[in-house]
Design a protein around this motif. Sequence first.
Motif, PDB file in Angstrom:
ATOM      1  N   ARG A   2      17.573 -86.126 -34.214  1.00 48.96           N
ATOM      2  CA  ARG A   2      18.669 -85.948 -35.039  1.00 48.96           C
ATOM      3  C   ARG A   2      18.405 -85.746 -36.623  1.00 48.96           C
ATOM      4  O   ARG A   2      19.127 -85.122 -37.347  1.00 48.96           O
ATOM      5  CB  ARG A   2      19.643 -86.872 -34.850  1.00 48.96           C
ATOM      6  CG  ARG A   2      20.578 -86.596 -33.367  1.00 48.96           C
ATOM      7  CD  ARG A   2      21.572 -87.732 -33.362  1.00 48.96           C
ATOM      8  NE  ARG A   2      22.426 -87.688 -32.209  1.00 48.96           N
ATOM      9  CZ  ARG A   2      23.240 -88.587 -31.799  1.00 48.96           C
ATOM     10  NH1 ARG A   2      23.388 -89.946 -32.291  1.00 48.96           N
ATOM     11  NH2 ARG A   2      23.939 -88.473 -30.746  1.00 48.96           N
TER      12      ARG A   2
ATOM     13  N   ARG B 111      16.338 -89.870 -29.604  1.00 48.95           N
ATOM     14  CA  ARG B 111      17.352 -89.261 -29.974  1.00 48.95           C
ATOM     15  C   ARG B 111      17.744 -89.382 -31.681  1.00 48.95           C
ATOM     16  O   ARG B 111      18.070 -88.371 -32.289  1.00 48.95           O
ATOM     17  CB  ARG B 111      18.833 -89.666 -29.360  1.00 48.95           C
ATOM     18  CG  ARG B 111      20.004 -89.294 -29.987  1.00 48.95           C
ATOM     19  CD  ARG B 111      21.297 -89.894 -29.221  1.00 48.95           C
ATOM     20  NE  ARG B 111      21.553 -89.343 -27.993  1.00 48.95           N
ATOM     21  CZ  ARG B 111      21.761 -90.353 -27.002  1.00 48.95           C
ATOM     22  NH1 ARG B 111      21.431 -91.336 -27.174  1.00 48.95           N
ATOM     23  NH2 ARG B 111      22.036 -89.583 -25.615  1.00 48.95           N
ATOM     24  N   ALA B 112      17.459 -90.557 -32.023  1.00 55.09           N
ATOM     25  CA  ALA B 112      17.479 -90.671 -33.642  1.00 55.09           C
ATOM     26  C   ALA B 112      16.600 -89.858 -34.409  1.00 55.09           C
ATOM     27  O   ALA B 112      17.049 -89.575 -35.429  1.00 55.09           O
ATOM     28  CB  ALA B 112      17.421 -92.261 -33.893  1.00 55.09           C
TER      29      ALA B 112
ATOM     30  N   ALA C 100      17.126 -93.956 -26.745  1.00 56.52           N
ATOM     31  CA  ALA C 100      17.841 -93.998 -28.215  1.00 56.52           C
ATOM     32  C   ALA C 100      16.829 -93.535 -29.397  1.00 56.52           C
ATOM     33  O   ALA C 100      17.402 -92.786 -30.330  1.00 56.52           O
ATOM     34  CB  ALA C 100      18.522 -95.370 -28.388  1.00 56.52           C
TER      35      ALA C 100
ATOM     36  N   ASP D 233      21.269 -97.442 -29.620  1.00 57.92           N
ATOM     37  CA  ASP D 233      21.347 -96.674 -30.658  1.00 57.92           C
ATOM     38  C   ASP D 233      20.998 -97.462 -31.911  1.00 57.92           C
ATOM     39  O   ASP D 233      20.742 -96.763 -33.075  1.00 57.92           O
ATOM     40  CB  ASP D 233      22.683 -95.767 -30.783  1.00 57.92           C
ATOM     41  CG  ASP D 233      22.688 -94.733 -29.675  1.00 57.92           C
ATOM     42  OD1 ASP D 233      21.715 -94.408 -28.849  1.00 57.92           O
ATOM     43  OD2 ASP D 233      23.624 -94.088 -29.369  1.00 57.92           O
ATOM     44  N   GLU D 234      21.723 -98.681 -32.187  1.00 60.23           N
ATOM     45  CA  GLU D 234      21.598 -99.466 -33.250  1.00 60.23           C
ATOM     46  C   GLU D 234      20.113 -99.866 -33.446  1.00 60.23           C
ATOM     47  O   GLU D 234      19.658 -99.994 -34.750  1.00 60.23           O
ATOM     48  CB  GLU D 234      22.486-100.622 -33.343  1.00 60.23           C
ATOM     49  CG  GLU D 234      23.842-100.003 -33.109  1.00 60.23           C
ATOM     50  CD  GLU D 234      25.219-101.115 -32.615  1.00 60.23           C
ATOM     51  OE1 GLU D 234      26.184-101.037 -33.099  1.00 60.23           O
ATOM     52  OE2 GLU D 234      24.581-102.115 -31.969  1.00 60.23           O
TER      53      GLU D 234
ATOM     54  N   ALA E  25      17.570 -98.023 -32.551  1.00 59.63           N
ATOM     55  CA  ALA E  25      17.001 -96.822 -32.828  1.00 59.63           C
ATOM     56  C   ALA E  25      17.205 -96.496 -34.341  1.00 59.63           C
ATOM     57  O   ALA E  25      16.172 -95.779 -34.975  1.00 59.63           O
ATOM     58  CB  ALA E  25      17.408 -95.696 -31.943  1.00 59.63           C
ATOM     59  N   ALA E  26      18.352 -96.801 -34.861  1.00 58.13           N
ATOM     60  CA  ALA E  26      18.641 -96.595 -36.050  1.00 58.13           C
ATOM     61  C   ALA E  26      17.600 -97.294 -37.005  1.00 58.13           C
ATOM     62  O   ALA E  26      17.036 -96.648 -38.113  1.00 58.13           O
ATOM     63  CB  ALA E  26      20.251 -96.674 -36.587  1.00 58.13           C
TER      64      ALA E  26
ATOM     65  N   GLU F 169      23.493-102.257 -29.344  1.00 59.96           N
ATOM     66  CA  GLU F 169      23.583-100.883 -28.480  1.00 59.96           C
ATOM     67  C   GLU F 169      22.102-100.350 -28.654  1.00 59.96           C
ATOM     68  O   GLU F 169      21.509-100.649 -29.962  1.00 59.96           O
ATOM     69  CB  GLU F 169      24.682-100.073 -29.030  1.00 59.96           C
ATOM     70  CG  GLU F 169      26.121-100.624 -28.633  1.00 59.96           C
ATOM     71  CD  GLU F 169      26.432-100.691 -27.145  1.00 59.96           C
ATOM     72  OE1 GLU F 169      25.834-100.058 -26.428  1.00 59.96           O
ATOM     73  OE2 GLU F 169      27.342-101.670 -26.942  1.00 59.96           O
TER      74      GLU F 169
END
Length: 259
Positions: free
Chosen positions: A29, A25-26, A22, A225-226, A228-229, A223
């Motif tokens: 992006r 990915r972050a 994740a 992704d959270e 990872a942010a 999650e």
Amino acid sequence: MDLQLTGRRALVTGGSRGIGFAVGRALAREGAAVALVARDAAVVKERAAALAEETGATVVGIAADTGDDASVAAMADEAARLLGGVDILVNNAAKASPGAFPEDALEEQINVKVRGYLRTVRALAPGMAERGWGRVVNIAGLAARSSGSVVGSVRNAAVAAMSKNLADELGPQGVNVTVVHPGMTRTETQIGVIATRAADRGVPVEQVERELAASVSIGRIVEPDEVAAVVAFLASPLSVALNGDPIVPSGGARGAIHY
């Protein structure tokens, strides 16, 4: 918000799954070139190719065992060859356990999660310091702040202590180091733990998940992704005010006050 990561080069250990993937990915992006690192060469290269297709960024897979000096040295050389260097290091590689760690696993956990993190920093931070900028984000965990697992607490508390030492050492050279303590996160490992607990108790998975979510102030499990942010921000130039500091993307663990 522009995190100013376009053109930066990042390496993420434990990058083929869960929080590590994740994070990759972050960062991709946000415009960074990313090297995902994991022990299984076939899997990490497959995951890197999928992420490159998804994001349009440069993403490569490197096989390495962070518990081995020679493997980490080879990883650093390969990252330099493929990316031209590394500006951002996210240390996430660790050996997971579906339940509590047995105490005889302590030495292995220290070697992989503590010394392994230090190996990668020592391999990559000199290049960051030479260029005058870099970020190191070490993923630990909330076991550093609670009892219940001797091995879990020791390895994560050690990562926190190591991170502060590295921050004081590398900060004057433009390299910031932070430690991240995720709480309960919906990774593949955590999903398996929930399923095992439900089966052992003879109750639905949903019931166990509701009980676990009740310990989090946002009322649900965070999650990947959270998490990872948060890591992507820490990896950016905008995070310069944070160095040696612990960051806790847990959704708000109820109870204890840390100040």
